[in-house]
Design a protein around this motif. Structure first.
Motif, PDB file in Angstrom:
ATOM      1  N   CYS A 149      78.686 -17.707   8.662  1.00 44.06           N
ATOM      2  CA  CYS A 149      78.892 -19.078   7.663  1.00 44.06           C
ATOM      3  C   CYS A 149      78.196 -18.053   6.358  1.00 44.06           C
ATOM      4  O   CYS A 149      77.431 -17.598   5.807  1.00 44.06           O
ATOM      5  CB  CYS A 149      77.374 -20.261   7.677  1.00 44.06           C
ATOM      6  SG  CYS A 149      77.462 -20.844   9.491  1.00 44.06           S
ATOM      7  N   TYR A 150      79.512 -18.477   5.488  1.00 45.82           N
ATOM      8  CA  TYR A 150      79.660 -17.459   3.814  1.00 45.82           C
ATOM      9  C   TYR A 150      79.075 -18.778   3.071  1.00 45.82           C
ATOM     10  O   TYR A 150      79.552 -20.494   3.116  1.00 45.82           O
ATOM     11  CB  TYR A 150      81.357 -17.170   3.857  1.00 45.82           C
ATOM     12  CG  TYR A 150      81.027 -15.747   4.722  1.00 45.82           C
ATOM     13  CD1 TYR A 150      80.945 -14.488   4.037  1.00 45.82           C
ATOM     14  CD2 TYR A 150      81.974 -16.239   6.380  1.00 45.82           C
ATOM     15  CE1 TYR A 150      81.495 -14.277   4.941  1.00 45.82           C
ATOM     16  CE2 TYR A 150      82.450 -15.459   6.989  1.00 45.82           C
ATOM     17  CZ  TYR A 150      82.096 -14.028   6.062  1.00 45.82           C
ATOM     18  OH  TYR A 150      81.860 -13.128   7.443  1.00 45.82           O
ATOM     19  N   SER A 151      78.313 -18.077   1.625  1.00 48.41           N
ATOM     20  CA  SER A 151      77.848 -19.074   0.816  1.00 48.41           C
ATOM     21  C   SER A 151      79.166 -19.174  -0.269  1.00 48.41           C
ATOM     22  O   SER A 151      78.889 -20.441  -1.275  1.00 48.41           O
ATOM     23  CB  SER A 151      77.237 -18.725   0.345  1.00 48.41           C
ATOM     24  OG  SER A 151      77.616 -16.630  -0.163  1.00 48.41           O
ATOM     25  N   SER A 162      80.576 -12.273  -0.115  1.00 49.72           N
ATOM     26  CA  SER A 162      79.963 -12.706  -0.333  1.00 49.72           C
ATOM     27  C   SER A 162      78.586 -13.193   0.755  1.00 49.72           C
ATOM     28  O   SER A 162      78.719 -12.985   1.632  1.00 49.72           O
ATOM     29  CB  SER A 162      80.989 -14.563  -0.303  1.00 49.72           C
ATOM     30  OG  SER A 162      80.690 -15.033   1.028  1.00 49.72           O
ATOM     31  N   GLU A 163      77.380 -14.032  -0.034  1.00 49.58           N
ATOM     32  CA  GLU A 163      76.607 -13.803   1.034  1.00 49.58           C
ATOM     33  C   GLU A 163      76.428 -15.003   2.304  1.00 49.58           C
ATOM     34  O   GLU A 163      77.411 -15.655   2.166  1.00 49.58           O
ATOM     35  CB  GLU A 163      74.924 -14.554   0.627  1.00 49.58           C
ATOM     36  CG  GLU A 163      74.612 -14.035  -0.535  1.00 49.58           C
ATOM     37  CD  GLU A 163      73.576 -14.293  -1.104  1.00 49.58           C
ATOM     38  OE1 GLU A 163      71.960 -14.267  -0.120  1.00 49.58           O
ATOM     39  OE2 GLU A 163      72.612 -15.367  -2.255  1.00 49.58           O
ATOM     40  N   TYR A 223      75.565 -15.691   6.742  1.00 45.72           N
ATOM     41  CA  TYR A 223      74.496 -15.769   8.077  1.00 45.72           C
ATOM     42  C   TYR A 223      75.309 -16.089   9.503  1.00 45.72           C
ATOM     43  O   TYR A 223      75.793 -17.285   8.945  1.00 45.72           O
ATOM     44  CB  TYR A 223      73.012 -16.633   8.206  1.00 45.72           C
ATOM     45  CG  TYR A 223      73.859 -18.365   7.491  1.00 45.72           C
ATOM     46  CD1 TYR A 223      73.107 -18.913   8.460  1.00 45.72           C
ATOM     47  CD2 TYR A 223      73.833 -18.275   6.671  1.00 45.72           C
ATOM     48  CE1 TYR A 223      73.457 -20.273   8.974  1.00 45.72           C
ATOM     49  CE2 TYR A 223      74.093 -20.140   6.643  1.00 45.72           C
ATOM     50  CZ  TYR A 223      73.801 -21.145   7.544  1.00 45.72           C
ATOM     51  OH  TYR A 223      74.246 -22.757   7.833  1.00 45.72           O
ATOM     52  N   CYS A 235      76.673 -24.934  10.851  1.00 44.62           N
ATOM     53  CA  CYS A 235      76.836 -24.436   8.703  1.00 44.62           C
ATOM     54  C   CYS A 235      76.142 -25.379   7.933  1.00 44.62           C
ATOM     55  O   CYS A 235      76.188 -24.939   6.750  1.00 44.62           O
ATOM     56  CB  CYS A 235      78.487 -23.761   8.702  1.00 44.62           C
ATOM     57  SG  CYS A 235      78.946 -22.040   9.563  1.00 44.62           S
ATOM     58  N   TRP A 239      73.430 -25.316   5.156  1.00 54.52           N
ATOM     59  CA  TRP A 239      73.238 -25.982   4.056  1.00 54.52           C
ATOM     60  C   TRP A 239      72.205 -26.873   3.706  1.00 54.52           C
ATOM     61  O   TRP A 239      71.795 -26.631   2.419  1.00 54.52           O
ATOM     62  CB  TRP A 239      74.758 -26.415   3.551  1.00 54.52           C
ATOM     63  CG  TRP A 239      75.840 -25.009   2.927  1.00 54.52           C
ATOM     64  CD1 TRP A 239      76.332 -25.135   3.803  1.00 54.52           C
ATOM     65  CD2 TRP A 239      75.804 -24.658   1.852  1.00 54.52           C
ATOM     66  NE1 TRP A 239      77.410 -23.769   3.598  1.00 54.52           N
ATOM     67  CE2 TRP A 239      77.026 -23.953   2.179  1.00 54.52           C
ATOM     68  CE3 TRP A 239      75.651 -24.898   0.960  1.00 54.52           C
ATOM     69  CZ2 TRP A 239      77.668 -23.235   1.145  1.00 54.52           C
ATOM     70  CZ3 TRP A 239      75.593 -23.696   0.030  1.00 54.52           C
ATOM     71  CH2 TRP A 239      76.998 -23.000  -0.059  1.00 54.52           C
ATOM     72  N   TRP A 242      71.187 -21.770   1.632  1.00 53.45           N
ATOM     73  CA  TRP A 242      71.995 -21.899   0.877  1.00 53.45           C
ATOM     74  C   TRP A 242      71.195 -21.821  -1.089  1.00 53.45           C
ATOM     75  O   TRP A 242      69.968 -23.106  -0.595  1.00 53.45           O
ATOM     76  CB  TRP A 242      73.093 -22.017  -0.233  1.00 53.45           C
ATOM     77  CG  TRP A 242      73.938 -21.015   1.371  1.00 53.45           C
ATOM     78  CD1 TRP A 242      74.416 -22.366   2.393  1.00 53.45           C
ATOM     79  CD2 TRP A 242      74.026 -19.920   1.528  1.00 53.45           C
ATOM     80  NE1 TRP A 242      74.987 -21.457   3.388  1.00 53.45           N
ATOM     81  CE2 TRP A 242      75.227 -19.957   2.913  1.00 53.45           C
ATOM     82  CE3 TRP A 242      73.496 -19.089   1.371  1.00 53.45           C
ATOM     83  CZ2 TRP A 242      74.782 -18.792   3.430  1.00 53.45           C
ATOM     84  CZ3 TRP A 242      73.879 -17.756   1.992  1.00 53.45           C
ATOM     85  CH2 TRP A 242      74.593 -17.784   2.686  1.00 53.45           C
ATOM     86  N   PRO A 243      71.558 -22.246  -1.743  1.00 52.61           N
ATOM     87  CA  PRO A 243      70.256 -22.637  -3.637  1.00 52.61           C
ATOM     88  C   PRO A 243      70.295 -23.870  -3.942  1.00 52.61           C
ATOM     89  O   PRO A 243      70.361 -24.637  -4.077  1.00 52.61           O
ATOM     90  CB  PRO A 243      71.106 -21.842  -4.395  1.00 52.61           C
ATOM     91  CG  PRO A 243      71.372 -20.395  -4.186  1.00 52.61           C
ATOM     92  CD  PRO A 243      72.409 -20.922  -2.506  1.00 52.61           C
ATOM     93  N   THR A 244      71.749 -24.526  -3.262  1.00 53.54           N
ATOM     94  CA  THR A 244      72.509 -26.156  -2.612  1.00 53.54           C
ATOM     95  C   THR A 244      71.630 -26.046  -1.835  1.00 53.54           C
ATOM     96  O   THR A 244      72.350 -25.835  -0.737  1.00 53.54           O
ATOM     97  CB  THR A 244      73.032 -26.301  -3.912  1.00 53.54           C
ATOM     98  OG1 THR A 244      74.316 -26.212  -3.077  1.00 53.54           O
ATOM     99  CG2 THR A 244      73.624 -26.249  -5.061  1.00 53.54           C
ATOM    100  N   PRO A 265      77.126 -27.730   1.009  1.00 50.60           N
ATOM    101  CA  PRO A 265      78.589 -27.059   0.371  1.00 50.60           C
ATOM    102  C   PRO A 265      78.800 -27.666  -0.967  1.00 50.60           C
ATOM    103  O   PRO A 265      79.372 -28.668  -0.998  1.00 50.60           O
ATOM    104  CB  PRO A 265      79.271 -27.318   1.338  1.00 50.60           C
ATOM    105  CG  PRO A 265      79.053 -28.248   2.607  1.00 50.60           C
ATOM    106  CD  PRO A 265      77.845 -28.818   2.036  1.00 50.60           C
TER     107      PRO A 265
END
Length: 117
Positions: free
Chosen positions: A29-31, A37-38, A40, A68, A72, A77-79, A82
């Motif tokens: 799962c990409y950010s 990108s970051e 996990y 994924c 989220w 992630w920060p939010t 997605p």
């Protein structure tokens, strides 16, 4: 359960194919819309018997996106949502990658990835 990248003596890189369990149940799962990108790795276990055959593409994509989205929602992630729709592409080792972006015909190719198969 991760795939390994091995360097060859000729200076090239060979990607080891993920086994069927990894292809069915591990998702990257990409950010953001970039493979740099970051990210996990998420386990999306939908088959309690851990099938010895490759699950249908549609089933694998749905499970990967769900896994994924859960990341989220849980705050990885920060939010907590997605930044737009999620797109599935296939990594060179056979596992799925989920990235935030609208699906287009060339989307996966633009990242050097393939469409899920």
């Amino acid at each position: 359960m991760a795939a390994f990248v091995l360097a060859t003596t000729a200076g090239g890189v060979a990607v080891v194919q993920a086994n069927l369990t990894q292809q069915n149940h591990l998702t990257r799962c990409y950010s953001a819309w970039s493979t740099s990108s970051e990210f996990y790795d998420s386990a999306n276990i939908t088959d309690p018997n851990l099938s010895t055959t490759l699950n249908p593409t549609e089933q694998r994509v749905a499970a990967a996106i769900e896994a994924c989205e859960a990341g989220w929602r849980s705050g990885l992630w920060p939010t907590t949502t997605p930044p737009g729709p999620l797109t599935a592409c296939q990594l060179r080792d056979g596992r799925l990658a989920i990235l935030p972006r609208e699906k287009t015909e060339e989307a996966c190719k633009d990242l050097g990835l393939t469409e899920p198969q």
